[in-house]
Design a protein around this motif. Sequence first.
Motif, short mmCIF file in Angstrom:
data_model
loop_
_atom_site.label_atom_id
_atom_site.label_comp_id
_atom_site.label_asym_id
_atom_site.label_seq_id
_atom_site.Cartn_x
_atom_site.Cartn_y
_atom_site.Cartn_z
N PRO A 63 0.89 -1.11 -0.21
CA PRO A 63 -0.05 0.11 -0.04
C PRO A 63 0.85 1.39 0.01
O PRO A 63 0.62 2.38 -0.67
N LEU A 97 1.99 1.86 -3.57
CA LEU A 97 1.00 2.35 -4.54
C LEU A 97 0.31 3.54 -4.10
O LEU A 97 -0.06 4.27 -5.08
N PHE A 98 0.24 3.84 -2.71
CA PHE A 98 -0.39 5.28 -2.50
C PHE A 98 0.45 6.44 -3.15
O PHE A 98 0.02 7.34 -3.46
N LEU A 120 -0.22 6.70 -6.70
CA LEU A 120 -1.25 7.36 -6.92
C LEU A 120 -1.19 8.71 -6.79
O LEU A 120 -1.57 9.52 -7.45
N LEU A 172 -6.82 16.84 -6.18
CA LEU A 172 -6.44 16.17 -4.75
C LEU A 172 -5.21 16.82 -4.06
O LEU A 172 -4.53 16.82 -4.64
N VAL A 205 -0.47 6.94 4.19
CA VAL A 205 -1.35 8.30 3.74
C VAL A 205 -0.25 9.41 3.45
O VAL A 205 -0.39 10.14 2.39
N LEU A 248 1.22 9.15 -0.05
CA LEU A 248 -0.01 9.66 -0.95
C LEU A 248 0.38 11.38 -0.86
O LEU A 248 0.51 11.59 -2.12
N ASP A 249 0.68 11.77 -0.10
CA ASP A 249 0.98 13.20 0.12
C ASP A 249 2.21 13.56 -0.52
O ASP A 249 2.34 14.42 -1.43
N MET A 250 3.20 12.83 0.05
CA MET A 250 4.45 13.04 -0.68
C MET A 250 4.64 12.88 -2.38
O MET A 250 5.16 13.38 -3.28
#
Lengths: 102, 102, 102, 334, 334, 334
Positions: F15, F18-19, F22, F33, F221, F224-226
């Motif tokens: 994850p 993959l995040f 994304l 986003l 999470v 994701l932000d990075m």
Amino acid sequence: MQLYKKKKLEIIVEAARSRAIIEMVEKAGAHGYTVVPQVSGKGNRGVRDDAHLSDVFRNVMIIVIAAEDIAHRIVDQSQPLLEHYAGIVVVSDVEVVRDEHF
Amino acid sequence: MQLYKKKKLEIIVEAARSRAIIEMVEKAGAHGYTVVPQVSGKGNRGVRDDAHLSDVFRNVMIIVIAAEDIAHRIVDQSQPLLEHYAGIVVVSDVEVVRDEHF
Amino acid sequence: MQLYKKKKLEIIVEAARSRAIIEMVEKAGAHGYTVVPQVSGKGNRGVRDDAHLSDVFRNVMIIVIAAEDIAHRIVDQSQPLLEHYAGIVVVSDVEVVRDEHF
Amino acid sequence: MNEFLQLAAGNLLSPMVLFFALGVTAGWLKSDLALPEAVSKGLSLYLMLAIGFKGGAELAASGLTGTIAVALVLAIALSFTLPVLAYGLLRSLGRLDVTNAAAIAAHYGSVSVVTFVAATGFLGNRGIPFEGYVVAMMALMETPAIVTGLLLARRARSAAGAEAAALRTPLFSRDVAREVFLSGSVVLLVGSFAIGWATGEKGLAIMAPAIVDPFKAVIAVFLLDMGLLVGRRLPDFRAVGWRVMAFGLYMPVIGGTIGLLSAHAIGLSPGGVTLVAVLAASASYIVVPAAMRMALPKANPAVYVTLSLAVTFPFNLIVGIPLYNAAARLLAAM
Amino acid sequence: MNEFLQLAAGNLLSPMVLFFALGVTAGWLKSDLALPEAVSKGLSLYLMLAIGFKGGAELAASGLTGTIAVALVLAIALSFTLPVLAYGLLRSLGRLDVTNAAAIAAHYGSVSVVTFVAATGFLGNRGIPFEGYVVAMMALMETPAIVTGLLLARRARSAAGAEAAALRTPLFSRDVAREVFLSGSVVLLVGSFAIGWATGEKGLAIMAPAIVDPFKAVIAVFLLDMGLLVGRRLPDFRAVGWRVMAFGLYMPVIGGTIGLLSAHAIGLSPGGVTLVAVLAASASYIVVPAAMRMALPKANPAVYVTLSLAVTFPFNLIVGIPLYNAAARLLAAM
Amino acid sequence: MNEFLQLAAGNLLSPMVLFFALGVTAGWLKSDLALPEAVSKGLSLYLMLAIGFKGGAELAASGLTGTIAVALVLAIALSFTLPVLAYGLLRSLGRLDVTNAAAIAAHYGSVSVVTFVAATGFLGNRGIPFEGYVVAMMALMETPAIVTGLLLARRARSAAGAEAAALRTPLFSRDVAREVFLSGSVVLLVGSFAIGWATGEKGLAIMAPAIVDPFKAVIAVFLLDMGLLVGRRLPDFRAVGWRVMAFGLYMPVIGGTIGLLSAHAIGLSPGGVTLVAVLAASASYIVVPAAMRMALPKANPAVYVTLSLAVTFPFNLIVGIPLYNAAARLLAAM
Ligand SMILES: Nc1ncnc2c1ncn2[C@@H]1O[C@H](COP(=O)(O)O)[C@@H](O)[C@H]1O
Ligand SMILES: Nc1ncnc2c1ncn2[C@@H]1O[C@H](COP(=O)(O)O)[C@@H](O)[C@H]1O
Ligand SMILES: Nc1ncnc2c1ncn2[C@@H]1O[C@H](COP(=O)(O)O)[C@@H](O)[C@H]1O
Ligand code: NA
Ligand code: NA
Ligand code: NA
């Protein structure tokens, strides 16, 4: 494009007083206003820069574009409202496109 | 120090329109701009103050310093872009240090 | 109500430099200042719009109302401080109610 | 009926609905209670990520079957067609102008993620299982309705004479397309679904302490925030008018019934049927408003946001969810 | 005494107090360490919601009894009367002017939720039980003190000659009333308490993964933030003056003793007695400052915020909590 | 090799990665986003606090030994010396000017906390243990590299003729010193480490529900932000140039190898060796950029931030971590 002369007021005031100021601005006849919700600063009443727990040390900036007479009315009426509160009022000349808007 | 006369534009507009306005500002020849990302306010289109779920009720303030001719071009071109959208354009006189910067 | 002429300075500068600018403003004799803590923008040094990880790409706007001589001193002294840093200084005419406040 | 009243009462006394009510009350009384905007947006992203990831992980567990493919097609079909029905009702019973009718219609073909999430909470509290791929149905229903809404608006404009010009301009401007397909919520929901699918059980084990255990409590807090928004919008009811207001109450029942019957027809479980009814009944208040503000600026945002957020959302949360569930059980028992 | 030292040492080495100390140090050294304001406000709302909900759920478990009614009356009485004592001390020993004395007095009749929460953490770590309804006492103590503070200020003004005018203006302006009764913290605390009460054990099961399990860790993080605020306020000590500073240290002991004895008198357990002492000893730094800024603008906020936040709060956190607990046990053993 | 491919594939399907992917995709496509900035900063502080506290608690469990002292010295030595190597490469192969070379070099002597944290997640998922004190090594590596970077820049300037003046000005201005030693991340990391150490097992029990259980999900999470940040930086690749870009790919391998060998030499476990390699391989993108912006304003921040954040960070996350781990196991097996 034709431009029309108006006055711009910038009122920097502690958050606790912003509701009262905005009500006054509307009653004085301004057609609108804009609020920059969080500014910090320093003035005669010391540093104001800490909005973490309550709004006691937060400032806001209220911007009002209005015709000269309304602007002067707001300036006059702001003075008693600002007694004992941190706050300044700054007036300047601006021009806008739609005369009837303001 | 020598100062040069320029125009300052303050465009307060709903967030949904800010991208279009900024593209126009750049095409019109301005060398830069500044965005205050979140302001609330009231105008002819009612209160705009709620940025929680979407940007539908958020305003931004775009500040542009530019030479007079470019400023006037931006004022002209902003009008069709603001039709049906909440937004005002305010023009004033300012001075800057570096003539060629703007 | 009697109004007094002052100068308004708007200094838009990268966050890394704001401390130095504010210290200079105070030393130059200004009685106060206001900081808009987070603005984004574009200028000669490219787009500055990303405050997520560090303050490297964040701008602030510092507003100072001051008497003309002090304002000019601040403009002069800001120039060396802004070398190599993103930043602009904009001067305009304003009026205030309380002469002695500024 | 009795069962529905019981379900409804249980629903009313859940922390979710009570926190929502607390929010509405506080917002209405103009309390300065407010989640910071960043927290509010953060929670909203959390819900997208959690619901997407869990849906994907469950799909990985169940595998992709023929039934699922049918369900996904149904979702897209519902989203495309519900706005046509809504538009007709808004024009006739609602007596609304073309542009506002089209804009509102698009909201009702799309979905409210929070209503969906609240419904999963409702089912979870009662131990009612549902198909994991319903989340994929939700993701697919987010945007087709926007296309229908824009088509309706354009058709009306061209009928009104500006035909040639209207047909020449593209339906979607670049900005609108970006607002629709690259909207943060859509990307996060779809992306998390895909990641949940790809990483399956293993991935879920890693994410569970953040997205499973505290999930229901976070919904409750989020509903407090939604309540505050609704409470602050109550004065805008004036802008809406009673004919349109009524639409906000009967449209979810109509949409919900269509969702219910079609989901039952393709063989979903009562839990799944309930959720599809909720999807059909609910109206978007994040993605579609943003798209409409760009594409149909003449439509009044105070009307469509108030309608979907302050009328239909509370209706579904308080009455709709237990109602659709009671109906789904009835249907299953027949 | 020995026991107190042991308690105090254990308290000093708890993550809570150490994170607070880290915050004070970083704030004092002007480190740029800072929780984002939204996170800080979010944590503060979290504490209100969690403590309120848990208190309500515990009251639902225990039921509402005569003892509880007495305790609630005691809470209101303490909040109304403690400011009178504080005012007297500030005027005589503190040599403070009327307005500032009244403003500060109001703070000490009200409570600090974080101090309370830290005290529950202290008790929890030691396995000491306490009555759930103490949270209701806390909620009731938030605001009465404000009334007393305003009355004191007005009485002084009218004594000073402006009598007629002073008595004609209402004590509470609309703005002040809103600030007091619709303050976000008060509404969330009371609302969550009510929801916890209404949903009881079932509700708690839903909320627990968010509001019970990580609760103590969140307090620790929140205390880091409080420490940063305190550290940054240290330079304001100059504005306060040593006489008033001293008040910030002896007033909690006096208030705490009154709380201790009265709670013991009405029969609370040692845990409950400790918490009531903490309530009486602590001073508000959210609700009351906001109300005072509106109602008594001549009072200096740098003084009252610094006093309650940077003097009394750390004192209670570090010395007060173990002290009151040691005394409560002693009292119980007598 | 086979083992590395397997590790790499497992890593790719986590994850976390993959995040991140994304996020990169969404950022690159200019989706709106975005985590709110406050949430993003809050998560970053959370990681510092959690990793620091856990490291400290583990050190408390293991005790401070001779080996640990040696490891800490190694960390400082690596941070001081790696920039010299980086500078040489940037000047020769990278053909970069003095100031930019010095600024970038400082980044590569320091560390990326998120890369480190992702590596601990990687090890955790595979059940590979590592020495708790590696966190202390990380804390010590944050800042020495900045000194070396500034020395390199000054030496170059003085060589270039401005010798006398350059040597007279202090290396660190007050502002730079504050930025370096009082940086929020450094203070929180070191402070939490100390608190974890002081409170040990007991403290960890209190903090665990917040900093242990959801830790890996929070990393996902955060990544994701990075990813969003990286995706939005992709257009800045033009500013960097291929020679410097290449540096961003080979420097981590060189640095990682040095870290690997030296950590193996002083006797760390394969898990610990992996982490030291990651520390040596990774580049700072929070503390050092802020310091460089102050101390070397002529260096271009678009270059150094893009290089460490958008080139080296993804490389380490996707290729580096499994690579260094495979190498560490190989080394251990020899
Ligand atoms: N000379 C000034 N220039 C700019 N802002 C000022 C100035 N003086 C005061 N302010 C702003 O107005 C607020 C209130 O000022 P004061 O009432 O003087 O404390 C300050 O906190 C600043 O934000
Ligand atoms: N007279 C005014 N003075 C200051 N700001 C205004 C004024 N009128 C409008 N605005 C700002 O411009 C936005 C759009 O105005 P409108 O298009 O009139 O609704 C409002 O939401 C306010 O933020
Ligand atoms: N012409 C302009 N109008 C408004 N803001 C500007 C302008 N030029 C520069 N700025 C602002 O000043 C910052 C620094 O400018 P610069 O030093 O030109 O990169 C930019 O990031 C903008 O926020
Ligand atoms: Na729908
Ligand atoms: Na008290
Ligand atoms: Na490194």
